[in-house]
Design a protein around this motif. Structure first.
Motif, PDB file in Angstrom:
ATOM      1  N   VAL A 236       5.970   9.141   5.723  1.00  5.89           N
ATOM      2  CA  VAL A 236       6.939   9.220   5.936  1.00  5.89           C
ATOM      3  C   VAL A 236       7.709   7.242   5.164  1.00  5.89           C
ATOM      4  CG1 VAL A 236       8.890   8.329   8.225  1.00  5.89           C
ATOM      5  CG2 VAL A 236       6.147   8.997   8.776  1.00  5.89           C
ATOM      6  N   GLU A 237       8.676   9.066   4.598  1.00  3.64           N
ATOM      7  CA  GLU A 237       9.229   7.867   4.151  1.00  3.64           C
ATOM      8  C   GLU A 237      11.299   7.483   4.330  1.00  3.64           C
ATOM      9  OE1 GLU A 237      11.111   9.070  -1.053  1.00  3.64           O
ATOM     10  OE2 GLU A 237      10.500  10.042   0.214  1.00  3.64           O
ATOM     11  N   LEU A 238      11.180   6.252   4.332  1.00  8.42           N
ATOM     12  CA  LEU A 238      13.024   6.445   4.689  1.00  8.42           C
ATOM     13  C   LEU A 238      13.636   5.777   2.943  1.00  8.42           C
ATOM     14  CD1 LEU A 238      11.239   3.532   7.046  1.00  8.42           C
ATOM     15  CD2 LEU A 238      11.523   5.822   7.804  1.00  8.42           C
ATOM     16  N   LYS A 239      14.813   6.368   3.729  1.00  9.81           N
ATOM     17  CA  LYS A 239      15.628   6.403   1.913  1.00  9.81           C
ATOM     18  C   LYS A 239      16.880   6.287   2.560  1.00  9.81           C
ATOM     19  CE  LYS A 239      13.456  10.848   0.035  1.00  9.81           C
ATOM     20  NZ  LYS A 239      14.393  12.782  -0.557  1.00  9.81           N
ATOM     21  N   GLY A 240      16.947   4.545   1.498  1.00  8.06           N
ATOM     22  CA  GLY A 240      18.393   4.169   1.159  1.00  8.06           C
ATOM     23  C   GLY A 240      19.824   4.876   0.960  1.00  8.06           C
ATOM     24  N   ALA A 241      21.127   5.118   1.007  1.00 11.79           N
ATOM     25  CA  ALA A 241      22.269   5.461   0.578  1.00 11.79           C
ATOM     26  C   ALA A 241      22.074   5.663  -0.929  1.00 11.79           C
ATOM     27  CB  ALA A 241      23.345   5.185   1.685  1.00 11.79           C
ATOM     28  N   LEU A 242      22.337   6.799  -1.124  1.00  8.12           N
ATOM     29  CA  LEU A 242      22.902   6.793  -2.804  1.00  8.12           C
ATOM     30  C   LEU A 242      21.767   6.144  -3.652  1.00  8.12           C
ATOM     31  CD1 LEU A 242      26.514   4.940  -2.090  1.00  8.12           C
ATOM     32  CD2 LEU A 242      26.225   6.798  -2.420  1.00  8.12           C
ATOM     33  N   GLY A 243      20.443   6.539  -3.072  1.00  9.61           N
ATOM     34  CA  GLY A 243      19.610   5.741  -3.894  1.00  9.61           C
ATOM     35  C   GLY A 243      19.457   5.017  -4.318  1.00  9.61           C
ATOM     36  N   LEU A 244      19.612   3.947  -2.879  1.00  9.55           N
ATOM     37  CA  LEU A 244      20.018   2.470  -3.524  1.00  9.55           C
ATOM     38  C   LEU A 244      18.265   1.852  -3.062  1.00  9.55           C
ATOM     39  CD1 LEU A 244      22.644   0.884  -1.478  1.00  9.55           C
ATOM     40  CD2 LEU A 244      22.661   1.036  -3.864  1.00  9.55           C
ATOM     41  N   GLY A 245      17.470   2.566  -2.816  1.00  9.48           N
ATOM     42  CA  GLY A 245      15.254   2.553  -2.297  1.00  9.48           C
ATOM     43  C   GLY A 245      14.987   3.625  -1.091  1.00  9.48           C
ATOM     44  N   SER A 246      14.065   3.238  -1.041  1.00  7.71           N
ATOM     45  CA  SER A 246      13.408   3.838  -0.798  1.00  7.71           C
ATOM     46  C   SER A 246      12.060   3.150   0.089  1.00  7.71           C
ATOM     47  CB  SER A 246      12.988   5.469  -0.620  1.00  7.71           C
ATOM     48  OG  SER A 246      12.044   5.832  -1.632  1.00  7.71           O
ATOM     49  N   VAL A 247      11.229   3.438   1.152  1.00  9.17           N
ATOM     50  CA  VAL A 247       9.855   2.808   2.035  1.00  9.17           C
ATOM     51  C   VAL A 247       9.490   3.920   2.422  1.00  9.17           C
ATOM     52  CG1 VAL A 247       9.368   1.083   3.642  1.00  9.17           C
ATOM     53  CG2 VAL A 247      11.273   0.486   2.195  1.00  9.17           C
ATOM     54  N   THR A 248       7.869   3.909   1.577  1.00  9.84           N
ATOM     55  CA  THR A 248       6.407   5.053   2.098  1.00  9.84           C
ATOM     56  C   THR A 248       6.387   4.108   3.197  1.00  9.84           C
ATOM     57  OG1 THR A 248       7.678   6.497   0.238  1.00  9.84           O
ATOM     58  CG2 THR A 248       6.131   6.630   1.341  1.00  9.84           C
ATOM     59  N   VAL A 249       5.748   4.917   3.839  1.00 12.16           N
ATOM     60  CA  VAL A 249       4.580   3.998   5.308  1.00 12.16           C
ATOM     61  C   VAL A 249       3.912   5.637   5.695  1.00 12.16           C
ATOM     62  CG1 VAL A 249       6.150   2.424   5.556  1.00 12.16           C
ATOM     63  CG2 VAL A 249       6.181   4.538   6.592  1.00 12.16           C
ATOM     64  N   LYS A 250       2.819   4.030   6.276  1.00 13.86           N
ATOM     65  CA  LYS A 250       2.027   5.423   6.507  1.00 13.86           C
ATOM     66  C   LYS A 250       1.340   5.363   7.840  1.00 13.86           C
ATOM     67  CE  LYS A 250      -2.599   7.755   5.252  1.00 13.86           C
ATOM     68  NZ  LYS A 250      -3.616   8.127   4.047  1.00 13.86           N
ATOM     69  N   PRO A 251       1.662   5.889   8.881  1.00 13.16           N
ATOM     70  CA  PRO A 251       1.205   5.459  10.593  1.00 13.16           C
ATOM     71  C   PRO A 251      -0.583   5.809  10.496  1.00 13.16           C
ATOM     72  CG  PRO A 251       3.319   6.970  10.221  1.00 13.16           C
ATOM     73  CD  PRO A 251       2.793   6.461   9.073  1.00 13.16           C
ATOM     74  N   GLU A 252      -0.776   4.766  10.886  1.00  9.76           N
ATOM     75  CA  GLU A 252      -2.373   4.184  11.468  1.00  9.76           C
ATOM     76  C   GLU A 252      -2.587   3.407  12.525  1.00  9.76           C
ATOM     77  OE1 GLU A 252      -4.340   3.978   6.499  1.00  9.76           O
ATOM     78  OE2 GLU A 252      -3.521   2.413   7.181  1.00  9.76           O
ATOM     79  N   VAL A 253      -4.476   4.222  12.864  1.00 14.37           N
ATOM     80  CA  VAL A 253      -4.521   3.504  14.091  1.00 14.37           C
ATOM     81  C   VAL A 253      -4.860   2.052  13.685  1.00 14.37           C
ATOM     82  CG1 VAL A 253      -5.790   3.276  15.758  1.00 14.37           C
ATOM     83  CG2 VAL A 253      -4.837   4.857  15.504  1.00 14.37           C
ATOM     84  N   ALA A 254      -4.737   1.182  13.970  1.00 13.76           N
ATOM     85  CA  ALA A 254      -4.898  -0.423  13.759  1.00 13.76           C
ATOM     86  C   ALA A 254      -5.876  -0.879  14.758  1.00 13.76           C
ATOM     87  CB  ALA A 254      -4.132  -1.324  12.707  1.00 13.76           C
ATOM     88  N   GLY A 255      -7.155  -1.655  15.153  1.00 11.19           N
ATOM     89  CA  GLY A 255      -7.401  -1.773  16.232  1.00 11.19           C
ATOM     90  C   GLY A 255      -6.777  -1.049  17.471  1.00 11.19           C
ATOM     91  N   ASN A 256      -6.096  -1.569  18.596  1.00  9.65           N
ATOM     92  CA  ASN A 256      -6.101  -0.379  19.716  1.00  9.65           C
ATOM     93  C   ASN A 256      -4.319  -0.523  19.495  1.00  9.65           C
ATOM     94  OD1 ASN A 256      -8.274  -1.458  20.886  1.00  9.65           O
ATOM     95  ND2 ASN A 256      -7.462  -3.193  21.701  1.00  9.65           N
ATOM     96  N   GLY A 257      -3.747  -0.282  18.293  1.00 10.07           N
ATOM     97  CA  GLY A 257      -2.475   0.125  18.201  1.00 10.07           C
ATOM     98  C   GLY A 257      -2.448   1.097  17.009  1.00 10.07           C
ATOM     99  N   LEU A 258      -1.222   1.242  16.862  1.00 11.77           N
ATOM    100  CA  LEU A 258      -0.659   1.059  15.640  1.00 11.77           C
ATOM    101  C   LEU A 258      -0.252   0.424  14.651  1.00 11.77           C
ATOM    102  CD1 LEU A 258       1.253   4.540  16.380  1.00 11.77           C
ATOM    103  CD2 LEU A 258      -1.148   4.901  15.570  1.00 11.77           C
ATOM    104  N   ALA A 259      -0.198   0.542  13.218  1.00  6.53           N
ATOM    105  CA  ALA A 259       0.373   0.477  12.092  1.00  6.53           C
ATOM    106  C   ALA A 259       0.787   1.430  11.283  1.00  6.53           C
ATOM    107  CB  ALA A 259      -0.951  -0.777  11.671  1.00  6.53           C
ATOM    108  N   LEU A 260       2.417   0.441  10.521  1.00  4.41           N
ATOM    109  CA  LEU A 260       2.559   1.240  10.291  1.00  4.41           C
ATOM    110  C   LEU A 260       2.743   0.416   8.381  1.00  4.41           C
ATOM    111  CD1 LEU A 260       6.618   1.681  11.919  1.00  4.41           C
ATOM    112  CD2 LEU A 260       4.343   3.843  11.491  1.00  4.41           C
ATOM    113  N   THR A 261       1.620   1.328   7.582  1.00  3.42           N
ATOM    114  CA  THR A 261       1.366   0.178   6.595  1.00  3.42           C
ATOM    115  C   THR A 261       2.148   0.723   5.177  1.00  3.42           C
ATOM    116  OG1 THR A 261      -0.981   0.599   7.138  1.00  3.42           O
ATOM    117  CG2 THR A 261      -0.417  -0.183   4.460  1.00  3.42           C
ATOM    118  N   VAL A 262       2.607  -0.053   4.262  1.00  4.92           N
ATOM    119  CA  VAL A 262       3.937   0.546   3.472  1.00  4.92           C
ATOM    120  C   VAL A 262       2.818   0.448   2.094  1.00  4.92           C
ATOM    121  CG1 VAL A 262       5.451  -0.632   1.500  1.00  4.92           C
ATOM    122  CG2 VAL A 262       5.143  -1.555   4.281  1.00  4.92           C
TER     123      VAL A 262
END
Length: 342
Positions: free
Chosen positions: A247-273
């Motif tokens: 999942v890619e999180l994009k900023g306005a005007l091309g300022l930047g972006s963060v791409t994360v991958k949702p995964e199962v970690a232990g008993n919960g979910l993790a958003l790995t960058v």
């Protein structure tokens, strides 16, 4: 000179009766006039005819009291009973009962009416109890997810489940507005084998719970903007990549972006960058990862009843995850106020 005949030899009644008197001419009911007996004359005396006594006039009917009015109007004389009301033990009532017992159709109709009334009462009790139980479970679920919830029980009669204390096939659906602070998140939950024979600090157990949670791309964007420091302020859009599972999180005007991958970690979910860029250049991801870890642990990894994540999948429209639990103890009101009314 010849002496007249001796009057004493004649019938004295001849002189006492009027002439040509016929008793049959008297009116019916009139008393016969008394005849006056005249003593026989002595020898040598002449007898004089004696006039008959006048008959007394016939008695005139005296007016009596008026007749009493009849107890009922004339038109009711034939319908008015002349005796006491018939009792149930009269021959007529006994015959009517015998006719009723001999008529199978009447017996069948009576049985059908009784059964219908009983069925209507049971149905009303079933509907009321089911509605009451759905309201109680919905209130507990709404307290946990902080969204509107609809609840339905399975086809098993609820009254039977209520008497035994064991419940099956409970479906819970959230409205999809949010789950806690996660905007645009929806849960479809199936609960089975709920035992409310509580003991100690537990109200009972849940045999199995399976939940499918969907989180839309737009909901992810709103949630990150509101809940993730630093990174949230830069996010303007969210794009999913199902093939890469990111999942890619994009900023306005091309300022930047963060791409994360949702995964199962232990008993919960993790958003790995996976990648962080600023002005098109990669930058270290430690700051973004730390913020996302805090966000994930508070948002989707703190569910009651031991609910944990089993798998997660990125779709074209967002993220889908599956959560479950088995043999979970239902907390008491002191441990979790949301379950106070169960």
């Amino acid at each position: 000179m010849t002496n007249p005949p001796d009057a004493s030899r004649e019938d004295p009644t001849v002189w006492a009766r009027p002439g040509n008197h016929n008793p049959a001419d008297q009116p019916a009911g009139a008393s016969e006039p008394e005849t006056q007996q005249v003593p026989a004359p002595a020898a040598g005396e002449r007898t004089q005819p004696v006039a008959p006594a006048e008959a007394p006039p016939p008695a005139q009917p005296q007016p009596g009291p008026p007749p009493a009015p009849p107890p009922y109007p004339p038109e009711q004389w034939s319908a008015t009973p002349s005796g006491p009301p018939p009792s149930e033990d009269t021959p007529a009532a006994v015959k009517a009962k015998r006719r009723l017992l001999r008529d199978p159709m009447s017996v069948v109709l009576a049985v059908i009416i009784v059964v219908a009334l009983l069925a209507a009462g049971v149905l009303a009790a079933e509907l009321y109890a089911r509605h009451r139980a759905e309201s109680v479970v919905a209130a507990a679920a709404e307290c946990v997810v902080r969204d509107k919830v609809s609840v339905s029980f399975g086809p098993t009669p609820f009254l039977l489940e209520h008497f035994t204390g064991d419940y099956r096939d409970i479906s819970i659906r959230t409205a999809g507005n949010q789950i806690r602070s996660a905007k645009g998140m929806k849960a479809d939950i199936e609960v089975d084998n709920v035992d409310l024979h509580g003991h100690g600090n537990s109200k009972g157990t849940i045999g199995a719970l399976n939940a499918t949670i969907t989180w839309t791309s737009n909901g992810i964007k709103e949630t990150v903007q509101d809940s993730v420091p630093i990174v949230g302020g830069l996010v303007n859009s969210v794009t999913t990549n199902p093939s890469a599972g990111t999942v890619e999180l994009k900023g306005a005007l091309g300022l930047g972006s963060v791409t994360v991958k949702p995964e199962v970690a232990g008993n919960g979910l993790a958003l790995t960058v996976v990648k962080v860029t600023a002005m098109g250049a990669p930058v270290p991801s430690e700051t973004a990862q730390s913020a996302l870890d805090i966000f994930a642990s508070r948002l989707i990894n703190d569910f009651p009843l031991g609910i944990h994540a089993d798998r997660v999948q990125v779709t074209d429209n967002g993220v889908t995850a599956h959560f479950s639990t088995t043999n979970a103890a239902i907390p008491s009101a002191q441990s979790d106020p949301c379950f106070a009314k169960l």
